[in-house]
Write a protein that holds these residues in place. Structure first.
Motif, PDB file in Angstrom:
ATOM      1  N   GLU A   1       7.773  -4.893   1.761  1.00 35.63           N
ATOM      2  CA  GLU A   1       8.148  -3.934   2.301  1.00 35.63           C
ATOM      3  C   GLU A   1       9.350  -3.209   2.414  1.00 35.63           C
ATOM      4  N   ILE A   2       9.936  -1.596   2.277  1.00 34.83           N
ATOM      5  CA  ILE A   2      11.500  -1.550   2.023  1.00 34.83           C
ATOM      6  C   ILE A   2      11.370  -0.282   2.924  1.00 34.83           C
ATOM      7  N   TYR A   3      12.471  -1.362   4.060  1.00 37.63           N
ATOM      8  CA  TYR A   3      12.355  -0.774   5.472  1.00 37.63           C
ATOM      9  C   TYR A   3      13.695  -0.053   5.931  1.00 37.63           C
ATOM     10  N   ASN A   4      13.835   1.335   5.652  1.00 40.66           N
ATOM     11  CA  ASN A   4      15.484   1.646   5.787  1.00 40.66           C
ATOM     12  C   ASN A   4      16.074   1.340   4.650  1.00 40.66           C
ATOM     13  N   GLU A   5      15.857   0.930   3.620  1.00 37.62           N
ATOM     14  CA  GLU A   5      16.549   0.340   2.241  1.00 37.62           C
ATOM     15  C   GLU A   5      16.725  -0.971   2.766  1.00 37.62           C
ATOM     16  N   ARG A  69       6.208   4.088   7.683  1.00 40.41           N
ATOM     17  CA  ARG A  69       7.616   4.303   8.011  1.00 40.41           C
ATOM     18  C   ARG A  69       8.532   3.596   7.193  1.00 40.41           C
ATOM     19  N   ALA A  70       7.726   3.115   5.470  1.00 36.34           N
ATOM     20  CA  ALA A  70       8.047   2.250   4.909  1.00 36.34           C
ATOM     21  C   ALA A  70       7.272   2.218   3.565  1.00 36.34           C
ATOM     22  N   HIS A  71       8.399   1.829   2.740  1.00 36.92           N
ATOM     23  CA  HIS A  71       7.670   1.798   1.119  1.00 36.92           C
ATOM     24  C   HIS A  71       7.357   0.507   1.078  1.00 36.92           C
ATOM     25  N   THR A  72       5.604   0.060   0.238  1.00 36.19           N
ATOM     26  CA  THR A  72       5.475  -1.480  -0.190  1.00 36.19           C
ATOM     27  C   THR A  72       4.880  -1.093  -1.094  1.00 36.19           C
ATOM     28  N   VAL A  73       5.142  -2.373  -1.370  1.00 34.19           N
ATOM     29  CA  VAL A  73       4.887  -3.404  -2.964  1.00 34.19           C
ATOM     30  C   VAL A  73       4.130  -4.330  -2.791  1.00 34.19           C
ATOM     31  N   PHE A  74       3.170  -4.514  -3.208  1.00 41.09           N
ATOM     32  CA  PHE A  74       2.255  -5.760  -3.405  1.00 41.09           C
ATOM     33  C   PHE A  74       2.134  -5.506  -4.722  1.00 41.09           C
ATOM     34  N   THR A  75       2.927  -7.298  -5.208  1.00 41.01           N
ATOM     35  CA  THR A  75       2.526  -7.687  -6.577  1.00 41.01           C
ATOM     36  C   THR A  75       1.413  -8.602  -6.848  1.00 41.01           C
ATOM     37  N   ILE A  76       0.746  -8.514  -8.048  1.00 48.43           N
ATOM     38  CA  ILE A  76      -0.243  -9.443  -8.573  1.00 48.43           C
ATOM     39  C   ILE A  76       0.624  -9.967  -9.841  1.00 48.43           C
ATOM     40  N   THR A  77      -0.179 -11.148 -10.162  1.00 49.62           N
ATOM     41  CA  THR A  77       1.087 -11.334 -11.717  1.00 49.62           C
ATOM     42  C   THR A  77      -0.625 -12.299 -12.064  1.00 49.62           C
ATOM     43  N   PHE A  78      -0.393 -11.841 -13.255  1.00 47.57           N
ATOM     44  CA  PHE A  78      -1.575 -12.914 -13.809  1.00 47.57           C
ATOM     45  C   PHE A  78      -1.473 -13.531 -15.231  1.00 47.57           C
ATOM     46  N   LYS A  79      -2.164 -14.967 -15.236  1.00 45.76           N
ATOM     47  CA  LYS A  79      -1.475 -15.705 -16.524  1.00 45.76           C
ATOM     48  C   LYS A  79      -2.150 -16.053 -16.688  1.00 45.76           C
ATOM     49  N   GLN A  80      -2.433 -15.831 -18.300  1.00 49.79           N
ATOM     50  CA  GLN A  80      -3.691 -16.145 -18.592  1.00 49.79           C
ATOM     51  C   GLN A  80      -3.559 -17.043 -20.364  1.00 49.79           C
ATOM     52  N   VAL A  98       2.345   0.345  -5.591  1.00 48.89           N
ATOM     53  CA  VAL A  98       2.920   0.486  -4.415  1.00 48.89           C
ATOM     54  C   VAL A  98       2.385   1.626  -3.555  1.00 48.89           C
ATOM     55  N   ASP A  99       2.427   1.595  -2.656  1.00 50.89           N
ATOM     56  CA  ASP A  99       2.047   3.044  -1.726  1.00 50.89           C
ATOM     57  C   ASP A  99       3.585   3.640  -1.007  1.00 50.89           C
ATOM     58  N   LEU A 100       3.848   4.987  -1.322  1.00 50.27           N
ATOM     59  CA  LEU A 100       4.722   5.616  -0.722  1.00 50.27           C
ATOM     60  C   LEU A 100       4.833   6.291   0.978  1.00 50.27           C
ATOM     61  N   ALA A 101       6.154   5.747   1.109  1.00 48.27           N
ATOM     62  CA  ALA A 101       5.464   6.812   2.152  1.00 48.27           C
ATOM     63  C   ALA A 101       5.983   8.164   1.223  1.00 48.27           C
ATOM     64  N   GLY A 102       5.139   8.659   2.067  1.00 50.85           N
ATOM     65  CA  GLY A 102       5.523  10.412   1.638  1.00 50.85           C
ATOM     66  C   GLY A 102       6.818  10.964   2.598  1.00 50.85           C
ATOM     67  N   SER A 103       7.283  11.925   1.555  1.00 53.67           N
ATOM     68  CA  SER A 103       8.322  12.830   1.873  1.00 53.67           C
ATOM     69  C   SER A 103       8.138  13.433   3.815  1.00 53.67           C
ATOM     70  N   GLU A 104       9.308  13.717   4.034  1.00 55.55           N
ATOM     71  CA  GLU A 104       9.026  14.323   5.989  1.00 55.55           C
ATOM     72  C   GLU A 104      10.046  15.591   5.781  1.00 55.55           C
ATOM     73  N   ARG A 105       9.686  16.064   6.718  1.00 52.10           N
ATOM     74  CA  ARG A 105      10.428  17.514   7.413  1.00 52.10           C
ATOM     75  C   ARG A 105      10.548  17.102   8.905  1.00 52.10           C
ATOM     76  N   ALA A 106      11.173  17.285   9.311  1.00 51.65           N
ATOM     77  CA  ALA A 106      12.447  16.792  10.979  1.00 51.65           C
ATOM     78  C   ALA A 106      11.478  17.726  11.587  1.00 51.65           C
ATOM     79  N   GLY A 107      11.671  18.887  11.039  1.00 51.10           N
ATOM     80  CA  GLY A 107      10.734  20.216  11.660  1.00 51.10           C
ATOM     81  C   GLY A 107       9.301  19.621  12.514  1.00 51.10           C
ATOM     82  N   SER A 108       8.167  19.516  11.212  1.00 53.46           N
ATOM     83  CA  SER A 108       6.958  19.636  11.137  1.00 53.46           C
ATOM     84  C   SER A 108       6.538  17.943  11.823  1.00 53.46           C
TER      85      SER A 108
END
Length: 283
Positions: A1-5, A69-80, A98-108
């Protein structure tokens, strides 16, 4: 995952500090030191996904009790592997889920402290992804003028560089809310998805360049060997001289010999390149 860059290895948290994004001509963009696991069935893939999901960073906000609270990337490599002319040929394909974390507004969200910092990091990387998508969409529409694509503005865009603008096919699923209170977020997401639809990618068969060269040279060699007998028969049928037939045969033999030498040289160079890559990764 990518958490706080920063990247975290969800299959082995102890390796998170060692992760670095690297790029080579042979492998493209990849994460060095990332945990890889060999699997043979969907059940085994699902098991690894469950392990990763348990380690994901989530937190409660006013809008979602289990907010990513982070973007998640799950990579599958296929070999033939295929047998081509008595030699095993490898074809490889990489799928990024890729599961992107949603954009947020601090007020909401009512975010403060760490949650506010996480939200700002999420929004920053999503903005960078939006800029990359916009640039790629413009390049797809313009034949001559090319817009610079800022892949390096974010860890997320750098990691997905090959998936977004390389030899790939990309599918985006936009999650929308029917509630009127989320009107702004829904509109923003739809605009995002509309831009992504404009990107044109072309996926072609992945094949190691060296292996491709060797295969083509061998095919050419086989054609020349077959042509040797065919040309002599054709010349005999047309009343050609024995000297002419002999010259054609000699020329074909020489071309076949050169093709064999080039194939052997290409194979040695490929082995040397693989050894150098292995040494560089070990360092």
């Amino acid at each position: 995952e990518i958490y706080n860059e920063k990247m975290r290895d969800l299959l082995d948290l102890s390796k998170s500090e060692k992760l670095k994004i690297r790029e080579t001509k042979m492998l493209g963009v990849y994460v060095d030191q990332l945990t890889t696991v060999a699997v043979k069935s969907y059940k085994e893939i699902e098991r690894q996904m469950e392990v990763g999901t348990q380690h994901r960073t989530i937190g409660a906000t006013q809008m979602n009790a289990t907010s990513s609270r982070a973007h998640t990337v799950f990579t599958i490599t296929f070999k033939q592997f295929n047998n081509s002319g008595g030699k095993m040929v490898e074809t490889k394909s990489v799928m990024n889920l890729v599961d992107l974390a949603g954009s947020e507004r601090a007020g909401s969200t009512g975010a403060t402290g760490d949650r506010l910092k996480e939200g700002a990091s999420i929004n920053s990387s999503l903005t960078a992804l939006g800029q990359v998508i916009t640039a790629l969409a413009e390049n797809s529409g313009n034949g001559k003028k090319k817009t610079f694509v800022p892949y390096r503005n974010s860890v997320l865009t750098r990691l997905l560089q090959s998936a977004l603008g390389g030899n790939s096919k990309t599918l985006m699923v936009a999650a929308l809310s029917p509630a009127d209170i989320n009107y702004d977020e829904t509109l923003s997401t739809l605009r995002y998805a509309d831009n992504a639809k404009k990107i044109k990618t072309s996926a072609v068969k992945n094949e190691d360049p060296t292996e491709k060269l060797i295969r083509e040279l061998r095919e050419e060699n086989d054609k020349l060997k077959k042509a040797m007998g065919g040309d002599m028969s054709a010349l005999s049928g047309l009343g050609g001289s024995p000297e002419g037939s002999s010259e054609v045969a000699e020329a074909a033999k020489e071309a076949a010999r050169i093709a064999e030498e080039e194939a052997a040289t290409a194979k040695v160079e490929a082995q040397q390149a693989q050894a150098q890559l292995a040494t560089a990764m070990a360092r």
